[in-house]
Design an enzyme around this catalytic site. Sequence first.
Site, PDB file in Angstrom:
ATOM      1  N   VAL A  22     -12.394   0.706  13.946  1.00  0.00           N
ATOM      2  CA  VAL A  22     -13.113   1.822  14.555  1.00  0.00           C
ATOM      3  C   VAL A  22     -14.246   1.149  15.331  1.00  0.00           C
ATOM      4  O   VAL A  22     -15.209   0.677  14.742  1.00  0.00           O
ATOM      5  CB  VAL A  22     -13.634   2.805  13.486  1.00  0.00           C
ATOM      6  CG1 VAL A  22     -14.445   3.914  14.141  1.00  0.00           C
ATOM      7  CG2 VAL A  22     -12.471   3.395  12.684  1.00  0.00           C
ATOM      8  N   PRO A  23     -14.096   1.052  16.656  1.00  0.00           N
ATOM      9  CA  PRO A  23     -14.844   0.083  17.472  1.00  0.00           C
ATOM     10  C   PRO A  23     -16.285   0.455  17.827  1.00  0.00           C
ATOM     11  O   PRO A  23     -16.609   0.738  18.984  1.00  0.00           O
ATOM     12  CB  PRO A  23     -13.979  -0.025  18.723  1.00  0.00           C
ATOM     13  CG  PRO A  23     -13.383   1.338  18.859  1.00  0.00           C
ATOM     14  CD  PRO A  23     -13.132   1.803  17.456  1.00  0.00           C
ATOM     15  N   CYS A  24     -17.192   0.381  16.858  1.00  0.00           N
ATOM     16  CA  CYS A  24     -18.591   0.711  17.147  1.00  0.00           C
ATOM     17  C   CYS A  24     -19.221  -0.281  18.126  1.00  0.00           C
ATOM     18  O   CYS A  24     -20.240   0.026  18.746  1.00  0.00           O
ATOM     19  CB  CYS A  24     -19.408   0.799  15.865  1.00  0.00           C
ATOM     20  SG  CYS A  24     -19.343  -0.658  14.841  1.00  0.00           S
ATOM     21  N   HIS A  25     -18.599  -1.434  18.302  1.00  0.00           N
ATOM     22  CA  HIS A  25     -19.112  -2.402  19.282  1.00  0.00           C
ATOM     23  C   HIS A  25     -18.932  -1.914  20.713  1.00  0.00           C
ATOM     24  O   HIS A  25     -19.521  -2.473  21.628  1.00  0.00           O
ATOM     25  CB  HIS A  25     -18.438  -3.771  19.091  1.00  0.00           C
ATOM     26  CG  HIS A  25     -16.960  -3.744  19.294  1.00  0.00           C
ATOM     27  ND1 HIS A  25     -16.091  -3.332  18.297  1.00  0.00           N
ATOM     28  CD2 HIS A  25     -16.196  -4.069  20.364  1.00  0.00           C
ATOM     29  CE1 HIS A  25     -14.847  -3.413  18.752  1.00  0.00           C
ATOM     30  NE2 HIS A  25     -14.888  -3.851  20.005  1.00  0.00           N
TER      31      HIS A  25
END
Length: 164
Positions: free
Chosen positions: A101-104
């Site tokens: 889950v790409p919070c970056h």
Amino acid sequence: FFFFVSKLIQSSAQMTMMIKKIQGKQAATKASISATTKAGHALLSSGQKPLTNFQKKVLSALCTVPLGTVTTYKLLAQAVGCRSNQAVGQALRRNPYGPTVPCHRVVAQDGTMCGFGGCTTGAKIDAKLQLLRDEGVVINDENGKVAQDCIYKFDTDRNNNGDA
């Protein structure tokens, strides 16, 4: 004349091959995005980690940000119907499923890296920059900002159901 025509036909064949190659890459990218989105949503639905409804909403919207792009805290907040960019930042900070889950893929409104893993400078920000570059996001080496054409804008009419 015949030489020119044969070169034109050869160029046309090369152009057709290039178009097919690009279309193949686009299909592979769409499949990759779809797989990433599905993996992220599967994790969020699994219940493995306790999440608030707000966190689920933010992280679910985040899963729709395509590979090679980023979004901003403000755009993500708008997409989930929240007036607080900071609340979205806190939900991302507590993301237990990164990088699937790409919070970056979230940056400040001006395209700068404003946080990652609870840090605003140092090795974690360097890691965020590298993750984004590896995904194909264009980042200006002089100022560390994401190129504006790499910023994903949600279709808020489709994603926003009015909940806060």
